[in-house]
Design a protein around this motif. Structure first.
Motif, PDB file in Angstrom:
ATOM      1  N   ASP A  74       0.828  -1.215   0.000  1.00 43.91           N
ATOM      2  CA  ASP A  74       0.000   0.000   0.000  1.00 43.91           C
ATOM      3  C   ASP A  74       0.861   1.263   0.000  1.00 43.91           C
ATOM      4  N   LEU A  75       1.950   1.241   0.752  1.00 47.00           N
ATOM      5  CA  LEU A  75       2.836   2.410   0.783  1.00 47.00           C
ATOM      6  C   LEU A  75       3.473   2.652  -0.580  1.00 47.00           C
ATOM      7  N   ARG A  76       3.870   1.588  -1.246  1.00 47.10           N
ATOM      8  CA  ARG A  76       4.450   1.742  -2.590  1.00 47.10           C
ATOM      9  C   ARG A  76       3.406   2.253  -3.578  1.00 47.10           C
ATOM     10  N   ASP A  77       2.206   1.664  -3.527  1.00 44.83           N
ATOM     11  CA  ASP A  77       1.163   2.054  -4.466  1.00 44.83           C
ATOM     12  C   ASP A  77       0.721   3.498  -4.250  1.00 44.83           C
ATOM     13  N   ALA A  78       0.755   3.957  -3.006  1.00 47.78           N
ATOM     14  CA  ALA A  78       0.321   5.328  -2.710  1.00 47.78           C
ATOM     15  C   ALA A  78       1.382   6.356  -3.101  1.00 47.78           C
ATOM     16  N   GLY A  79       2.581   5.902  -3.391  1.00 48.80           N
ATOM     17  CA  GLY A  79       3.641   6.829  -3.777  1.00 48.80           C
ATOM     18  C   GLY A  79       4.128   7.704  -2.643  1.00 48.80           C
ATOM     19  N   ILE A  80       4.064   7.195  -1.422  1.00 48.93           N
ATOM     20  CA  ILE A  80       4.500   7.980  -0.266  1.00 48.93           C
ATOM     21  C   ILE A  80       6.027   8.021  -0.216  1.00 48.93           C
ATOM     22  N   ALA A  81       6.556   9.212  -0.018  1.00 48.29           N
ATOM     23  CA  ALA A  81       8.011   9.376   0.067  1.00 48.29           C
ATOM     24  C   ALA A  81       8.519   8.738   1.351  1.00 48.29           C
ATOM     25  N   CYS A  82       9.378   7.737   1.217  1.00 44.74           N
ATOM     26  CA  CYS A  82       9.872   6.986   2.374  1.00 44.74           C
ATOM     27  C   CYS A  82      11.390   7.073   2.453  1.00 44.74           C
ATOM     28  N   LEU A  83      11.884   7.359   3.618  1.00 42.53           N
ATOM     29  CA  LEU A  83      13.318   7.329   3.898  1.00 42.53           C
ATOM     30  C   LEU A  83      13.575   6.161   4.846  1.00 42.53           C
ATOM     31  N   PHE A  84      13.816   4.983   4.304  1.00 41.67           N
ATOM     32  CA  PHE A  84      14.144   3.830   5.127  1.00 41.67           C
ATOM     33  C   PHE A  84      15.652   3.792   5.357  1.00 41.67           C
ATOM     34  N   GLY A  85      16.055   3.122   6.418  1.00 40.92           N
ATOM     35  CA  GLY A  85      17.481   3.078   6.749  1.00 40.92           C
ATOM     36  C   GLY A  85      18.014   4.416   7.218  1.00 40.92           C
ATOM     37  N   HIS A  86      17.153   5.268   7.757  1.00 42.76           N
ATOM     38  CA  HIS A  86      17.557   6.597   8.243  1.00 42.76           C
ATOM     39  C   HIS A  86      17.224   6.730   9.730  1.00 42.76           C
ATOM     40  N   LYS A  87      18.167   7.242  10.494  1.00 42.85           N
ATOM     41  CA  LYS A  87      17.987   7.461  11.927  1.00 42.85           C
ATOM     42  C   LYS A  87      17.641   8.927  12.187  1.00 42.85           C
ATOM     43  N   VAL A  88      16.604   9.149  12.984  1.00 46.41           N
ATOM     44  CA  VAL A  88      16.298  10.499  13.459  1.00 46.41           C
ATOM     45  C   VAL A  88      17.164  10.742  14.688  1.00 46.41           C
ATOM     46  N   TRP A  89      18.028  11.743  14.619  1.00 43.70           N
ATOM     47  CA  TRP A  89      18.936  11.953  15.754  1.00 43.70           C
ATOM     48  C   TRP A  89      18.702  13.276  16.480  1.00 43.70           C
ATOM     49  N   ASN A  90      17.946  14.173  15.877  1.00 36.02           N
ATOM     50  CA  ASN A  90      17.672  15.435  16.568  1.00 36.02           C
ATOM     51  C   ASN A  90      16.407  16.061  16.002  1.00 36.02           C
ATOM     52  N   ILE A  91      15.645  16.734  16.857  1.00 31.70           N
ATOM     53  CA  ILE A  91      14.450  17.472  16.442  1.00 31.70           C
ATOM     54  C   ILE A  91      14.441  18.793  17.197  1.00 31.70           C
ATOM     55  N   GLY A  92      14.286  19.889  16.466  1.00 27.84           N
ATOM     56  CA  GLY A  92      14.267  21.205  17.081  1.00 27.84           C
ATOM     57  C   GLY A  92      12.881  21.613  17.524  1.00 27.84           C
ATOM     58  N   SER A  93      12.813  22.710  18.264  1.00 23.10           N
ATOM     59  CA  SER A  93      11.528  23.184  18.781  1.00 23.10           C
ATOM     60  C   SER A  93      10.572  23.605  17.668  1.00 23.10           C
ATOM     61  N   ASP A  94      11.112  23.899  16.475  1.00 21.44           N
ATOM     62  CA  ASP A  94      10.269  24.239  15.331  1.00 21.44           C
ATOM     63  C   ASP A  94       9.927  23.006  14.496  1.00 21.44           C
ATOM     64  N   ARG A  96      11.939  21.015  13.141  1.00 27.59           N
ATOM     65  CA  ARG A  96      12.977  20.648  12.190  1.00 27.59           C
ATOM     66  C   ARG A  96      13.583  19.317  12.622  1.00 27.59           C
ATOM     67  N   THR A  97      13.621  18.377  11.711  1.00 26.57           N
ATOM     68  CA  THR A  97      14.030  17.016  12.040  1.00 26.57           C
ATOM     69  C   THR A  97      15.285  16.654  11.267  1.00 26.57           C
ATOM     70  N   ASP A  98      16.333  16.277  11.994  1.00 25.16           N
ATOM     71  CA  ASP A  98      17.599  15.895  11.392  1.00 25.16           C
ATOM     72  C   ASP A  98      17.706  14.378  11.352  1.00 25.16           C
ATOM     73  N   VAL A  99      17.925  13.837  10.168  1.00 25.70           N
ATOM     74  CA  VAL A  99      18.042  12.391  10.001  1.00 25.70           C
ATOM     75  C   VAL A  99      19.347  12.070   9.291  1.00 25.70           C
ATOM     76  N   ILE A 100      19.854  10.873   9.573  1.00 25.77           N
ATOM     77  CA  ILE A 100      21.102  10.420   8.957  1.00 25.77           C
ATOM     78  C   ILE A 100      20.862   9.073   8.304  1.00 25.77           C
ATOM     79  N   GLY A 101      21.307   8.946   7.065  1.00 28.98           N
ATOM     80  CA  GLY A 101      21.178   7.702   6.330  1.00 28.98           C
ATOM     81  C   GLY A 101      22.422   7.425   5.521  1.00 28.98           C
ATOM     82  N   PRO A 102      22.346   6.479   4.607  1.00 26.29           N
ATOM     83  CA  PRO A 102      23.514   6.135   3.784  1.00 26.29           C
ATOM     84  C   PRO A 102      24.062   7.313   2.996  1.00 26.29           C
ATOM     85  N   GLY A 103      23.207   8.265   2.649  1.00 24.14           N
ATOM     86  CA  GLY A 103      23.662   9.411   1.867  1.00 24.14           C
ATOM     87  C   GLY A 103      24.095  10.598   2.690  1.00 24.14           C
ATOM     88  N   GLY A 104      24.129  10.435   4.015  1.00 30.04           N
ATOM     89  CA  GLY A 104      24.529  11.537   4.876  1.00 30.04           C
ATOM     90  C   GLY A 104      23.363  12.126   5.646  1.00 30.04           C
TER      91      GLY A 104
END
Length: 481
Positions: A74-94, A96-104
């Motif tokens: 269903d996720l593939r068929d819906a065309g939802i943008a997915c960042l798998f293999g990414h760690k959320v390491w910080n979130i700001g008060s606004d 803003r979410t910082d994630v790290i994956g294979p591409g940096g």
């Protein structure tokens, strides 16, 4: 699929709650981004096999496998943008979410954030729980589900809650040998959960099948027992178990214990809601023992005390995987209503059946959460020399000493003992350590919980910096003399 930098909704966690929330939000007209540190959607419950693995012939027929495959499709068929293999390491008060994956490193700036990060397994420490061969029930399910791998040739499964039966049966189905099941609960406690199964014939059937398989294999089940200690090396583990009372406290001297032999132990004492992100953002929390412990204070639609921050699934209080999906969709509907992509009438019309489904499923989940709730007697029975914080090797005696010397909350305990300062940041030890402090201070509310801090997950400086070099540092033009 590439992701927008400024989605209307960022969903963290692609298990039943997060996956269904993303699908519902997309259907309501929101631009959605889904992030998960695993290679694909499904979470712990619907975890898929790696693509290179061949699925066992009987696994394709399991309800969990079908549900997981359906979510991923269903996720593939819906065309939802997915960042798998990414760690959320910080979130700001606004948000803003910082994630790290294979591409940096990537920074996302969503209008709203939905947290569906599930739970962390709780293990009440005992002597030997850090030995090789002793793993959590959740780790055992990962081995069985996503690696086609047994925890050991001969395994003892111990703790509390439905994962005991699930893991024991998974081991038998995979061809392993079960030495015993050691259940903190009594037969009577299990029987009292039967009313919660009304309207769920699938769970009744599954439970009967599990019990039948254990009986057919001759697996002994020790009700109202717990592990006292594990000793041994080189694959020969000696597991001492003994009877406990309704509060989990030992009721017989060590001389009255029973010794089991195995090469693996899978143990778990329930689940703790994941509150890393909500604590980091300083959302309001409350303590509910029967729902897993500290949970974000949210309304029935998942809105927290922080504007734009929603929470769904077991991270909002233990209710089970079946309820998590409905809860995720309810939170997504609330987000769509708040952002104006659906009107009040559509919101009410679509929410009603989801709320009914949630209530029906959560009835059983809440009963199981009660069985898995941390018992004070089990904590009081931890021996002084037993390690509680395995990251920093902090023992129960050191925690007790810190409290006697004046530590009155979890942050003081961390400062005085380093408990909770390791790579897991208290996810493994925090609940039990807090119960030890509360036994002397007075209540879990007074003790509180560790303050959430970045990084939420261990990250290296190289991951954060990426390809940044000294040549990239902007040097301002020298000012005239």
């Amino acid at each position: 699929m590439s992701a927008p930098d400024r989605p209307d909704l960022l969903v963290i966690g692609a298990g039943p709650a997060g996956g269904r929330a993303a699908l519902r939000a997309k259907a309501c007209g929101l631009s959605v981004q889904l992030v998960d540190e695993n290679p694909d959607a499904g979470g712990q419950v619907w975890r898929p096999l790696p693509s290179a693995f061949a699925r066992r012939s009987d696994a394709a027929a399991t309800p969990e496998a079908r549900e997981g495959d359906m979510l991923r499709r269903d996720l593939r068929d819906a065309g939802i943008a997915c960042l798998f293999g990414h760690k959320v390491w910080n979130i700001g008060s606004d948000l803003r979410t910082d994630v790290i994956g294979p591409g940096g490193s990537v920074s996302l700036h969503p209008r709203a954030l939905l947290v569906a990060t599930g739970t962390t397994e709780r293990v009440v420490p005992f002597d030997g729980w850090t030995l090789p061969g002793v793993i959590g029930l959740a780790a055992a399910t990962i081995l069985l589900k996503s690696q086609n791998m047994l925890p050991g040739r001969r395994t003892v499964v111990a703790g509390s809650g439905p994962l005991l039966l699930a893991v024991a049966n998974g081991i038998l189905k995979a061809g392993g040998e079960m030495a015993a099941v050691v259940d903190l609960s009594s037969r009577g406690e299990w029987l009292r959960t039967i009313p919660s199964l009304l309207g769920r014939p699938d769970l009744v059937r599954q439970g009967l099948e599990w019990q039948w398989r254990l009986r057919s294999a001759g697996v002994p089940v020790h009700y109202r027992h717990a592990i006292r200690s594990v000793t041994g090396v080189d694959g020969d583990l000696r597991i001492r178990i003994g009877p406990v009372d309704a509060d989990g406290a030992p009721t017989a001297p060590d001389t009255a214990t029973l010794e089991l032999h195995a090469d693996a132990v899978a143990v778990g004492n329930g689940l703790v809601p994941g509150t890393d992100i909500t604590r980091l953002l300083r959302a309001r929390h409350r303590f509910e023992r029967e729902r897993g412990g500290w949970i974000a204070d949210a309304d029935d639609d998942g809105r927290t005390s922080i504007a734009g921050l929603y929470i769904a699934g077991d991270g909002a209080g233990i209710a089970g995987a079946a309820a998590a999906g409905a809860h995720g969709e309810i939170a997504a509907l609330a987000c769509a209503r708040d952002q104006g992509t659906i009107d009040e009438a559509k919101h009410a019309r679509e929410r009603a059946p989801l709320a009914a489904r949630w209530a029906r499923s959560a009835r059983f989940g809440h009963a199981m959460a009660g069985l898995m709730a941390l018992r004070d007697g089990a904590v009081s029975g931890i021996a002084p020399q037993t390690v509680v914080c395995r990251c920093e090797d902090v023992t129960r005696a050191e925690i007790d000493a810190a409290v006697r010397d004046g530590a009155r909350d979890m942050n003081q305990l961390k400062a005085w003992t380093r408990c909770g300062m390791g790579p897991c940041q208290g996810r493994t030890c925090g609940d039990v350590a807090a119960a030890l402090v509360a036994a002397q201070v007075g209540s879990r509310e007074a003790v509180g919980c560790f303050t959430g801090r970045a990084p939420l997950r261990p990250v290296s400086l190289a991951e954060v910096a990426g390809d940044y070099t000294y040549a990239d540092i902007p040097i301002p033009k020298a000012a005239p003399l």
